[in-house]
Design a protein around this motif. Structure first.
Motif, PDB file in Angstrom:
ATOM      1  N   PRO A 135     -54.330  37.899  28.050  1.00  0.00           N
ATOM      2  CA  PRO A 135     -53.241  38.780  28.489  1.00  0.00           C
ATOM      3  C   PRO A 135     -52.126  38.826  27.447  1.00  0.00           C
ATOM      4  O   PRO A 135     -52.036  37.935  26.598  1.00  0.00           O
ATOM      5  CB  PRO A 135     -52.751  38.089  29.766  1.00  0.00           C
ATOM      6  N   ASP A 136     -51.276  39.857  27.514  1.00  0.00           N
ATOM      7  CA  ASP A 136     -50.047  39.894  26.727  1.00  0.00           C
ATOM      8  C   ASP A 136     -49.272  38.611  27.012  1.00  0.00           C
ATOM      9  O   ASP A 136     -49.203  38.222  28.183  1.00  0.00           O
ATOM     10  CB  ASP A 136     -49.230  41.134  27.130  1.00  0.00           C
ATOM     11  N   PRO A 137     -48.715  37.868  26.048  1.00  0.00           N
ATOM     12  CA  PRO A 137     -48.599  38.243  24.620  1.00  0.00           C
ATOM     13  C   PRO A 137     -49.737  37.715  23.754  1.00  0.00           C
ATOM     14  O   PRO A 137     -49.621  37.773  22.533  1.00  0.00           O
ATOM     15  CB  PRO A 137     -47.288  37.572  24.225  1.00  0.00           C
ATOM     16  N   ARG A 138     -50.842  37.255  24.356  1.00  0.00           N
ATOM     17  CA  ARG A 138     -51.967  36.752  23.568  1.00  0.00           C
ATOM     18  C   ARG A 138     -53.068  37.814  23.463  1.00  0.00           C
ATOM     19  O   ARG A 138     -54.220  37.491  23.184  1.00  0.00           O
ATOM     20  CB  ARG A 138     -52.537  35.484  24.236  1.00  0.00           C
ATOM     21  N   ASP A 139     -52.707  39.083  23.701  1.00  0.00           N
ATOM     22  CA  ASP A 139     -53.700  40.149  23.712  1.00  0.00           C
ATOM     23  C   ASP A 139     -54.149  40.525  22.296  1.00  0.00           C
ATOM     24  O   ASP A 139     -53.458  40.245  21.323  1.00  0.00           O
ATOM     25  CB  ASP A 139     -53.142  41.382  24.438  1.00  0.00           C
ATOM     26  N   LEU A 140     -55.289  41.169  22.214  1.00  0.00           N
ATOM     27  CA  LEU A 140     -55.830  41.621  20.938  1.00  0.00           C
ATOM     28  C   LEU A 140     -54.995  42.779  20.412  1.00  0.00           C
ATOM     29  O   LEU A 140     -54.832  43.794  21.092  1.00  0.00           O
ATOM     30  CB  LEU A 140     -57.285  42.081  21.144  1.00  0.00           C
ATOM     31  N   ARG A 141     -54.467  42.663  19.209  1.00  0.00           N
ATOM     32  CA  ARG A 141     -53.686  43.741  18.602  1.00  0.00           C
ATOM     33  C   ARG A 141     -54.631  44.740  17.951  1.00  0.00           C
ATOM     34  O   ARG A 141     -55.457  44.353  17.137  1.00  0.00           O
ATOM     35  CB  ARG A 141     -52.721  43.166  17.553  1.00  0.00           C
ATOM     36  N   ILE A 142     -54.503  46.006  18.338  1.00  0.00           N
ATOM     37  CA  ILE A 142     -55.443  47.003  17.824  1.00  0.00           C
ATOM     38  C   ILE A 142     -54.814  47.956  16.818  1.00  0.00           C
ATOM     39  O   ILE A 142     -55.519  48.742  16.190  1.00  0.00           O
ATOM     40  CB  ILE A 142     -56.085  47.817  18.969  1.00  0.00           C
ATOM     41  N   SER A 143     -53.469  47.895  16.660  1.00  0.00           N
ATOM     42  CA  SER A 143     -52.816  48.839  15.739  1.00  0.00           C
ATOM     43  C   SER A 143     -51.338  48.505  15.605  1.00  0.00           C
ATOM     44  O   SER A 143     -50.864  47.506  16.145  1.00  0.00           O
ATOM     45  CB  SER A 143     -52.935  50.272  16.264  1.00  0.00           C
ATOM     46  N   ASP A 144     -50.607  49.380  14.914  1.00  0.00           N
ATOM     47  CA  ASP A 144     -49.150  49.272  14.812  1.00  0.00           C
ATOM     48  C   ASP A 144     -48.483  49.417  16.190  1.00  0.00           C
ATOM     49  O   ASP A 144     -47.350  48.994  16.369  1.00  0.00           O
ATOM     50  CB  ASP A 144     -48.607  50.336  13.844  1.00  0.00           C
ATOM     51  N   TRP A 145     -49.167  50.027  17.124  1.00  0.00           N
ATOM     52  CA  TRP A 145     -48.634  50.168  18.498  1.00  0.00           C
ATOM     53  C   TRP A 145     -49.018  48.978  19.381  1.00  0.00           C
ATOM     54  O   TRP A 145     -48.758  48.991  20.566  1.00  0.00           O
ATOM     55  CB  TRP A 145     -49.151  51.468  19.135  1.00  0.00           C
ATOM     56  N   HIS A 146     -49.675  48.011  18.818  1.00  0.00           N
ATOM     57  CA  HIS A 146     -50.097  46.759  19.483  1.00  0.00           C
ATOM     58  C   HIS A 146     -51.252  46.913  20.479  1.00  0.00           C
ATOM     59  O   HIS A 146     -52.130  47.701  20.283  1.00  0.00           O
ATOM     60  CB  HIS A 146     -48.915  46.061  20.161  1.00  0.00           C
TER      61      HIS A 146
ATOM     62  N   GLY B   8     -55.532  51.103  14.531  1.00  0.00           N
ATOM     63  CA  GLY B   8     -54.863  51.079  13.235  1.00  0.00           C
ATOM     64  C   GLY B   8     -55.469  49.965  12.400  1.00  0.00           C
ATOM     65  O   GLY B   8     -55.529  48.820  12.850  1.00  0.00           O
ATOM     66  N   VAL B   9     -55.901  50.325  11.202  1.00  0.00           N
ATOM     67  CA  VAL B   9     -56.500  49.334  10.302  1.00  0.00           C
ATOM     68  C   VAL B   9     -55.408  48.889   9.329  1.00  0.00           C
ATOM     69  O   VAL B   9     -54.851  49.712   8.596  1.00  0.00           O
ATOM     70  CB  VAL B   9     -57.708  49.928   9.555  1.00  0.00           C
ATOM     71  N   GLU B  10     -55.109  47.589   9.355  1.00  0.00           N
ATOM     72  CA  GLU B  10     -53.960  47.088   8.584  1.00  0.00           C
ATOM     73  C   GLU B  10     -54.338  46.834   7.129  1.00  0.00           C
ATOM     74  O   GLU B  10     -55.467  46.457   6.824  1.00  0.00           O
ATOM     75  CB  GLU B  10     -53.445  45.788   9.242  1.00  0.00           C
ATOM     76  N   HIS B  11     -53.350  47.018   6.231  1.00  0.00           N
ATOM     77  CA  HIS B  11     -53.550  46.778   4.795  1.00  0.00           C
ATOM     78  C   HIS B  11     -54.758  47.536   4.259  1.00  0.00           C
ATOM     79  O   HIS B  11     -55.524  47.007   3.454  1.00  0.00           O
ATOM     80  CB  HIS B  11     -53.744  45.276   4.508  1.00  0.00           C
ATOM     81  N   ALA B  12     -54.955  48.757   4.733  1.00  0.00           N
ATOM     82  CA  ALA B  12     -56.131  49.524   4.305  1.00  0.00           C
ATOM     83  C   ALA B  12     -55.726  50.980   4.064  1.00  0.00           C
ATOM     84  O   ALA B  12     -54.887  51.527   4.783  1.00  0.00           O
ATOM     85  CB  ALA B  12     -57.225  49.457   5.364  1.00  0.00           C
ATOM     86  N   SER B  13     -56.341  51.592   3.077  1.00  0.00           N
ATOM     87  CA  SER B  13     -56.086  53.001   2.792  1.00  0.00           C
ATOM     88  C   SER B  13     -57.044  53.869   3.603  1.00  0.00           C
ATOM     89  O   SER B  13     -58.124  53.416   3.991  1.00  0.00           O
ATOM     90  CB  SER B  13     -56.292  53.278   1.304  1.00  0.00           C
ATOM     91  N   LYS B 125     -62.431  48.112  12.494  1.00  0.00           N
ATOM     92  CA  LYS B 125     -61.147  47.563  12.032  1.00  0.00           C
ATOM     93  C   LYS B 125     -61.367  46.187  11.369  1.00  0.00           C
ATOM     94  O   LYS B 125     -60.859  45.930  10.274  1.00  0.00           O
ATOM     95  CB  LYS B 125     -60.220  47.445  13.251  1.00  0.00           C
ATOM     96  N   GLN B 126     -62.167  45.353  12.023  1.00  0.00           N
ATOM     97  CA  GLN B 126     -62.410  44.009  11.486  1.00  0.00           C
ATOM     98  C   GLN B 126     -63.195  44.068  10.176  1.00  0.00           C
ATOM     99  O   GLN B 126     -62.937  43.305   9.249  1.00  0.00           O
ATOM    100  CB  GLN B 126     -63.154  43.163  12.526  1.00  0.00           C
ATOM    101  N   LEU B 127     -64.146  44.990  10.113  1.00  0.00           N
ATOM    102  CA  LEU B 127     -64.932  45.133   8.874  1.00  0.00           C
ATOM    103  C   LEU B 127     -64.022  45.451   7.693  1.00  0.00           C
ATOM    104  O   LEU B 127     -64.091  44.806   6.646  1.00  0.00           O
ATOM    105  CB  LEU B 127     -65.974  46.249   9.033  1.00  0.00           C
ATOM    106  N   VAL B 128     -63.150  46.441   7.874  1.00  0.00           N
ATOM    107  CA  VAL B 128     -62.306  46.869   6.746  1.00  0.00           C
ATOM    108  C   VAL B 128     -61.241  45.811   6.440  1.00  0.00           C
ATOM    109  O   VAL B 128     -60.921  45.553   5.278  1.00  0.00           O
ATOM    110  CB  VAL B 128     -61.677  48.247   7.019  1.00  0.00           C
ATOM    111  N   GLU B 129     -60.716  45.167   7.466  1.00  0.00           N
ATOM    112  CA  GLU B 129     -59.651  44.174   7.239  1.00  0.00           C
ATOM    113  C   GLU B 129     -60.167  42.851   6.683  1.00  0.00           C
ATOM    114  O   GLU B 129     -59.490  42.189   5.904  1.00  0.00           O
ATOM    115  CB  GLU B 129     -58.889  43.913   8.554  1.00  0.00           C
TER     116      GLU B 129
END
Lengths: 146, 146
Positions: A135-146, B8-13, B125-129
């Motif tokens: 659960p939040d705040p230990r949830d998987l972050r998927i992007s800049d929007w969390h 969102g894929v972080e640190h990636a173009s 996401k994990q592959l690219v990061e």
């Protein structure tokens, strides 16, 4: 427009999954650790997240079978939408059909919420199967929007 | 009816993510290890899974920006549907907007595919990061339907 998902929780009864969706302890174990409020029909459950809160009115409960929430506070795009959970046994699994229905437009935020719901459903599955969700705040972050 | 997702894929173009979506090696790194075929426009990419194959015709390519596939073989419900990928840079992220469009009915299999796509997007996401994704047969099992 609806967000749809399906997971199967292994070695678990519909009643166990129902408990994780209808008790404050259960909900805090997979969606957000900060869950308060009243879980009876007509009650409002408050889900507190970093960026803000989501309040769900419990619209319907059918023990071991289904749960329906109405969003009464939260992101603008969520107000007036509903979340529906349907449970059934299938062999050694409890199948969870999830629907977040009534989105007005397929905005980018709907894309985000669809992916995020999937990760929280996996968290629900892990909670019931292993005793530990994400659960939040230990949830998987998927992007800049969390 | 469409399945929508956003990661969102972080640190990636955008170019790095585009490569993972348009080369056999890239695709094999996040969706299924057994990926064959031709990745140019008009070509057909064959994705081999345990339960069966999915063949995608490459309908459009806009390097670093978008990819469009037409499903030409696979589960009945998938035939004639399209998969659209849109990429853009946002700060230190490459944002991926995903759409699997043209489902005729919101069948239970659509629920399953929505959740499963989300887990494969996390794999991308994990592959690219990190260099390591979770393609079939090492993919995350979400139910009795895998």
């Amino acid at each position: 427009m609806d967000i749809l998902h399906r997971i199967g929780v292994e070695h678990a009864s519909p009643e166990q999954v129902y408990d994780a969706l209808t008790t404050l302890d259960g909900l805090a174990g997979w969606w957000t650790e900060k869950t308060t409020g009243t879980t009876d029909v007509g009650g409002v459950i408050e889900f507190h997240f970093g960026p803000g809160d989501i309040d769900m009115e419990v619209a319907q409960l059918d023990p071991g079978r289904s749960i329906r929430w109405k969003v009464v506070a939260g992101p603008d795009e969520w107000i007036g939408t509903h979340v529906q959970w349907d449970l059934r046994r299938e062999g050694d699994y409890t199948i969870v059909l999830f629907k977040h229905e009534g989105w007005r437009e397929p905005v980018e935020f709907m894309h985000h919420c669809s992916t995020k719901w999937a990760t929280f459903l996996v968290s629900l599955k892990q909670l019931v199967e292993t005793g530990t969700g994400a659960p939040d705040p230990r949830d998987l972050r998927i992007s800049d929007w969390h």
